[in-house]
Design a protein around this motif. Sequence first.
Motif, short mmCIF file in Angstrom:
data_model
loop_
_atom_site.label_atom_id
_atom_site.label_comp_id
_atom_site.label_asym_id
_atom_site.label_seq_id
_atom_site.Cartn_x
_atom_site.Cartn_y
_atom_site.Cartn_z
N ILE A 34 0.87 -1.18 0.00
CA ILE A 34 0.00 0.00 0.00
C ILE A 34 0.91 1.23 0.00
CG2 ILE A 34 -1.86 1.26 1.17
CD1 ILE A 34 -2.38 -1.38 2.76
N VAL A 35 0.60 2.18 -0.86
CA VAL A 35 1.32 3.45 -0.89
C VAL A 35 0.37 4.52 -0.35
CG1 VAL A 35 2.48 5.16 -2.34
CG2 VAL A 35 2.69 2.72 -2.89
N PHE A 36 0.84 5.28 0.62
CA PHE A 36 0.06 6.34 1.26
C PHE A 36 0.59 7.71 0.84
CE2 PHE A 36 0.14 2.80 4.34
CZ PHE A 36 -1.21 2.53 4.44
N LYS A 37 -0.33 8.66 0.75
CA LYS A 37 0.01 10.02 0.34
C LYS A 37 -0.65 11.02 1.30
CE LYS A 37 -0.68 13.17 -3.55
NZ LYS A 37 -1.17 13.32 -4.91
N VAL A 73 3.80 0.47 2.79
CA VAL A 73 3.97 -0.75 3.57
C VAL A 73 4.01 -1.89 2.58
CG1 VAL A 73 3.04 0.00 5.80
CG2 VAL A 73 1.47 -0.78 4.04
N TYR A 74 4.88 -2.85 2.86
CA TYR A 74 5.08 -3.99 1.96
C TYR A 74 5.06 -5.27 2.78
CZ TYR A 74 7.29 -7.14 -1.38
OH TYR A 74 7.55 -8.20 -2.21
N ASP A 75 4.26 -6.22 2.34
CA ASP A 75 4.14 -7.52 3.01
C ASP A 75 5.12 -8.49 2.35
OD1 ASP A 75 3.33 -9.64 4.53
OD2 ASP A 75 1.32 -9.78 3.68
N PHE A 76 6.21 -8.77 3.05
CA PHE A 76 7.29 -9.61 2.51
C PHE A 76 7.14 -11.05 3.00
CE2 PHE A 76 11.81 -11.10 2.97
CZ PHE A 76 12.02 -11.30 1.62
N ASP A 77 6.88 -11.97 2.08
CA ASP A 77 6.80 -13.39 2.39
C ASP A 77 8.16 -14.03 2.14
OD1 ASP A 77 4.05 -13.31 2.96
OD2 ASP A 77 3.53 -13.61 0.86
N VAL A 81 15.33 -20.53 7.37
CA VAL A 81 16.30 -21.60 7.18
C VAL A 81 15.76 -22.96 7.61
CG1 VAL A 81 18.40 -20.20 7.25
CG2 VAL A 81 17.39 -21.01 9.38
N ASP A 82 14.83 -22.97 8.56
CA ASP A 82 14.22 -24.24 8.96
C ASP A 82 12.90 -24.50 8.22
OD1 ASP A 82 13.16 -22.12 10.36
OD2 ASP A 82 13.06 -23.14 12.29
N ASN A 83 12.77 -23.88 7.04
CA ASN A 83 11.68 -24.15 6.09
C ASN A 83 10.29 -23.73 6.58
OD1 ASN A 83 11.41 -24.84 3.42
ND2 ASN A 83 10.78 -26.94 3.88
N CYS A 84 10.21 -22.69 7.38
CA CYS A 84 8.92 -22.15 7.81
C CYS A 84 8.56 -20.94 6.94
CB CYS A 84 8.99 -21.69 9.27
SG CYS A 84 9.17 -23.02 10.44
N ARG A 85 7.31 -20.90 6.50
CA ARG A 85 6.85 -19.74 5.74
C ARG A 85 6.51 -18.62 6.72
NH1 ARG A 85 5.97 -20.09 0.62
NH2 ARG A 85 4.44 -18.42 0.58
N LYS A 86 7.06 -17.44 6.46
CA LYS A 86 6.83 -16.28 7.33
C LYS A 86 6.49 -15.07 6.49
CE LYS A 86 8.90 -17.62 11.44
NZ LYS A 86 8.84 -17.22 12.79
N SER A 87 5.95 -14.07 7.18
CA SER A 87 5.60 -12.81 6.54
C SER A 87 5.96 -11.69 7.49
CB SER A 87 4.10 -12.81 6.23
OG SER A 87 3.71 -11.57 5.73
N LYS A 88 6.61 -10.67 6.98
CA LYS A 88 6.96 -9.49 7.78
C LYS A 88 6.53 -8.25 7.01
CE LYS A 88 9.16 -11.58 11.15
NZ LYS A 88 8.67 -11.58 12.51
N ILE A 89 6.00 -7.28 7.73
CA ILE A 89 5.56 -6.04 7.10
C ILE A 89 6.64 -4.98 7.27
CG2 ILE A 89 3.84 -4.20 7.10
CD1 ILE A 89 1.78 -6.32 7.93
N PHE A 90 7.03 -4.41 6.14
CA PHE A 90 8.00 -3.32 6.11
C PHE A 90 7.28 -1.99 5.93
CE2 PHE A 90 10.87 -6.73 5.37
CZ PHE A 90 12.14 -6.27 5.67
N PHE A 91 7.75 -0.99 6.67
CA PHE A 91 7.28 0.39 6.50
C PHE A 91 8.40 1.14 5.79
CE2 PHE A 91 7.05 4.81 7.79
CZ PHE A 91 5.71 5.10 7.69
N ILE A 92 8.06 1.81 4.71
CA ILE A 92 9.06 2.55 3.93
C ILE A 92 8.68 4.03 3.90
CG2 ILE A 92 10.14 2.82 1.67
CD1 ILE A 92 9.35 -0.21 1.23
N ALA A 93 9.61 4.85 4.37
CA ALA A 93 9.45 6.30 4.27
C ALA A 93 10.24 6.74 3.05
CB ALA A 93 9.97 6.97 5.54
N TRP A 94 9.55 7.12 1.99
CA TRP A 94 10.15 7.47 0.70
C TRP A 94 10.23 8.98 0.58
CZ3 TRP A 94 13.03 5.95 -3.11
CH2 TRP A 94 12.93 6.53 -4.38
#
Length: 143
Positions: A34-37, A73-77, A81-94
């Motif tokens: 999502i890009v916010f303005k 905000v970017y949802d990074f899947d 290393v132990d083969n678990c699927r995870k997701s982390k949300i990044f906040f980017i100030a551009w």
Amino acid sequence: MAMAFKMAMTGMWVTEECKNSFMEMKWKKVHRYIVFKIDEGSKLLTVDKVGGPGEGYDDLAAALPVDDCRYAVYDFDFVTVDNCRKSKIFFIAWAPTASRIRAKILYATSKDGLRRALDGISYELQATDPTEMGFDVIKERVK
């Protein structure tokens, strides 16, 4: 008028649409990013663009203007290393170098209030050019 939440420090308002879009991304996985303005006239923070679940990081980078500030905000899947699927949300100030000083100040002073309004962000990046927010930077952060 849409519901909005005021961020006391800057007088900026976060619209209900922003919070709802973020929650949909976080829980329902309907958005990849999502890009916010900030509308400088009304002081409303609005959703500028959303990327569908099939879109990637390059699509987000292409959605950011070269001459104006944005938050994203970017949802990074990823797989651990132990083969678990995870997701982390990044906040980017551009805040690209070519953006106006006034916009840079507005976005810099509003960032913390928005971060508090969006619960569940794992990492934050600040970028003035695409190399500072490259996909390699994202991957390195989750190691």
